[in-house]
Design a protein around this motif. Structure first.
Motif, PDB file in Angstrom:
ATOM      1  N   LEU A   1      -4.620   1.237   2.330  1.00 47.20           N
ATOM      2  CA  LEU A   1      -3.264   0.564   2.021  1.00 47.20           C
ATOM      3  C   LEU A   1      -2.854  -0.383   3.179  1.00 47.20           C
ATOM      4  CD1 LEU A   1      -1.542   3.427   0.280  1.00 47.20           C
ATOM      5  CD2 LEU A   1      -2.554   1.699  -0.807  1.00 47.20           C
ATOM      6  N   GLU A   2      -2.885  -0.280   4.179  1.00 49.88           N
ATOM      7  CA  GLU A   2      -2.534  -0.925   5.178  1.00 49.88           C
ATOM      8  C   GLU A   2      -3.448  -2.219   5.254  1.00 49.88           C
ATOM      9  OE1 GLU A   2      -0.457  -2.863   8.547  1.00 49.88           O
ATOM     10  OE2 GLU A   2       0.092  -1.193   6.937  1.00 49.88           O
TER      11      GLU A   2
ATOM     12  N   GLU B   1      -4.150  -8.046   4.195  1.00 51.68           N
ATOM     13  CA  GLU B   1      -4.758  -9.135   3.442  1.00 51.68           C
ATOM     14  C   GLU B   1      -3.699  -9.810   2.609  1.00 51.68           C
ATOM     15  OE1 GLU B   1      -7.786  -7.230   1.142  1.00 51.68           O
ATOM     16  OE2 GLU B   1      -8.988  -6.608   2.730  1.00 51.68           O
ATOM     17  N   GLY B   2      -2.727  -9.085   2.044  1.00 53.46           N
ATOM     18  CA  GLY B   2      -1.949  -9.759   1.304  1.00 53.46           C
ATOM     19  C   GLY B   2      -0.820 -10.740   2.030  1.00 53.46           C
TER      20      GLY B   2
END
Length: 84
Positions: free
Chosen positions: A74-75, A80-81
């Motif tokens: 998730l990190e 990336e986002g």
């Protein structure tokens, strides 16, 4: 967000130290020992201690390792986002 939106609200966290952290990484691992210092400090905590709470509660190592892998996944998606 609450501290940003409401001037009467401030962020604080409990100070801590990490024992056993691998010197080659700055990331907190479920294998590290977190020692809470019982001192209130201004600002947000740099890391989450959810996995350490789960470890202290006696969850099996296999569950902790899976949870850590998912947290890292998730990190990575978050970075990336953010374009990081």
């Amino acid at each position: 967000a609450a501290a940003r939106d409401r001037p009467q609200v401030a962020n604080y966290h409990m100070s801590y130290t990490v024992v056993g952290r691998d010197a080659s990484t700055t990331r907190l691992s479920v294998d590290d020992d977190v020692v809470m210092l019982y001192k209130l400090a201004p600002g947000l905590a740099a890391e989450s201690f959810g996995l350490h709470a789960a470890k202290a509660a006696g969850l099996p190592d296999a569950v902790l390792k899976l949870a850590q892998a998912k947290a890292e996944e998730l990190e990575a998606r978050r970075r990336e986002g953010d374009g990081a």
